[in-house]
Scaffold this active site. Sequence first.
Site, short mmCIF file in Angstrom:
data_model
loop_
_atom_site.label_atom_id
_atom_site.label_comp_id
_atom_site.label_asym_id
_atom_site.label_seq_id
_atom_site.Cartn_x
_atom_site.Cartn_y
_atom_site.Cartn_z
N GLY B 11 7.20 47.70 88.90
CA GLY B 11 7.73 46.68 88.23
C GLY B 11 7.09 45.78 87.73
N CYS B 12 7.34 44.86 86.87
CA CYS B 12 6.38 43.99 86.03
C CYS B 12 6.92 42.91 85.63
CB CYS B 12 5.86 44.72 84.86
SG CYS B 12 4.96 46.34 85.53
#
Lengths: 499, 365
Positions: B11-12
């Site tokens: 995720g980011c």
Amino acid sequence: MSIDFQYPEFEVERSEDCVYCGRCVKECPNGVHILTEDKKLRTRPQGCVACHRCAAFCPTGAIQIVRSRHASRANANWSEQAVTEITKQAATGGVLLSSMGNPENYPVYFDRILINASQVTNPSIDPLREPMETRTFLGAKPDTIHRDANGNILPQLPPQLSLSTPILFSAMSYGSISYNAHASLARAAEALGIFYNTGEGGLHEHFYQYGPNTIVQVASGRFGVHKAYLNSGAAIEIKMGQGAKPGIGGHLPGAKIVGDVSRTRMVPEGTDAISPAPHHDIYSIEDLRQLVYSLKEATGYQKPVIVKVAAVHNITAIASGIARSGADIIAIDGFRGGTGAAPTRIRDHVGIPVELALASVDQRLRDEGIRDRVSLICSGSIRSSADVVKAIALGADAVYIGTAALIALGCHLCRSCQTGRCAWGIATQNPELTRRLDPDEGYQRLVNLVTAWTHEIKEMMGGMGINSIEALRGNRLMLRGVGLTQKELDILGIRHAGE
Amino acid sequence: MREGSFRNLSGCAVSAMISKEGRRFSGADIIRSIRVMHDRSNGLGGGFAAYGIYPEYQDYYAFHVFYDNMAARRECEAFLERHFDIINLSKIPTRKIPQITDEPLIWRYFVAPLPTKLAESQLDEREFVARCVFRINVQLDGCYVFSSGKNMGVFKAVGFPEDVGVFYRLDEYEGYAFTAHGRYPTNTPGWWGGAHPFALLDYSVVHNGEISSYDANRRSMEMHGYRCTLQTDTEVITYMIDYLNRKKGLTMEEICSVIAAPFWDTIERMEPAERQRAEYLRNAFSSCLITGPFSIIVGFEGGMLALNDRLKLRSMVVGEKDDMVYIASEEAAIRAIQPELERLYAPKGGEGVLIQVKEGAGQCR
């Protein structure tokens, strides 16, 4: 006679609920049930093929077909089947015939593959709430993009087949199956927005109206092939081989060449229709190219050409050759594929599993950079929507279903098509029997089956977080093997569960 | 385990800013922006792409390279010398800070293909450069070219992105566009090359999401000659952009219609000409459709493209003020550097936001 004695494989059990109405007598095409003059029912189980027609239509549910308890001395090497078959051949000197797909105990790779689902890092998608797309196009993809003077794309593609769902009905000829069976398939294909396949027996004039949903087949016997026929369908399939009987041709006995079958095939009534083992104008790959382009010439390059081959040992090289021969679509038929009649030894011992063939062909075409030149159809025992999902994730664009479609029409897999006495009115030309299949009901059942599978495909796609079928195609990370050797995993191009 | 030996999900956070006038500004703001989204990263990777930062070398490919050791560097430099004129080489300037440790050797080269080698290869210049980058990354042990465009550069490391920016002295660079990425990998080998942005030539991609079409996309790209060595979404998306734009000649708008293609029932409602075009793109490049959640920002020479997946399963907002356009996973990351916005909106799923710098503007080519 006594030396050839074989105890029947099945027995009929009749419960006390029997009311001696004689319905079973009428339903059985094999003379198993006999109504005596004194209104008693006798049984002649030698003819029973376990098609369950009598049981299904017994008004009191009094009939049960059971496996015979007649015993032979146990032998792990000489199976009862081996002994029985030798006895038959000793009596007749003939080749053993069978029908439907290879029933022997070989590995079913689909049953050793499991499908992925999303958890946490990636949401699954609910097909009831979000669009979930199964539309599939079959045909070659363009190599270069052409634009007009203003830079707008000229949207010109080679001819394509557009399917609402990645399932087609595979080739089953008029002759091997009945008029009503063809009517059911044609109407269902139209209603579903998919395609059915004429098989090698030509196209009955009544069914030209379903042309936009029809694939017309050209096989080695060229039965019923003429210009109007070629132009009537949406695509043309050259049948080079069939999974149930790789390397051999076909034989429709004269008894089935009657009336409209004879007219449609353009074969005189009562004459055997023999399809040669090879196409006698195709002895090598360059000859195939000529046939592909002859058919394209005859149809003005408006229709994709499918080349159907049986999955055999060097299928990758064969498929690569076909992809370079101008074909738009390759259909690979595995060794479990069905047939109306085939020599038993061929059906049960020739060819390879379609899962392995499909995986290696898809990879080989990618290694050679030509996967986009052709679409791949996988066939040969697609038994459920899970098989469809696995086949597509291994690399197929779509699947053909034959046996599954026949089961939807009432087939009970008694594997006796070669007798021509199909009790369910499918694989027969006997008018007494063919009328048992009502095309109104048959077409609806096919629509139901494909609709149900499509729902299930969407559920599985949604679980994987995939909302369009093209993102599943060749997406092998979505698959894991269980209980497979490293070699098998390597060929399938998948990892083992837990990896 | 090194990145690439397993499939790495993450995720980011993403953030980006660009001047439509091509005006150059300091990299300090992009660090402030990504810092706001600290909690969207876990300290296992951060990075930036900066465009217009090397005007004095704008005709040369700027290679940023990680080396595991000096032997790797010697091997790579020998390769570079055989294939390129090396106009300038140096260590990339960094600040020693406690948050960033275990750095590899980080070098920068400004190069131009040797005319004889280029002619011999029968390739166009960009393809020649791309293939050389692949050869180094795939064949030379301990060498990794992580930036290879003209007048742009990628800066990335293991750490939180704001620390990575400080480490690389990003505030000392001036460019007309910056993108930033904070990574939240679900497992990590702690290798610097695995941080994002991922870049090839002047294309760079920052991405937040996990695409479910990964292996279908990867296998298609590998057929077209790309080697996916990292097994990350960002890598394969970068190759798809390069393939569709540079090799197939699709415009960025057309690329949006491929990788986040409209749904078929949307296509059916289009005007005939538009429908044919959309159908064509979706069918002809069906292996480049991306499914699953993503928000990506693609940087390229002279512009930027922001795109969400078709269902908008990841957040992304766009803000505008004067000649500036800001894009980020969260509005707060934009407000941190520009509280007074003229316009703020969340692009719809599959709706690309393309920003192109004015022709001939400033230092942008």
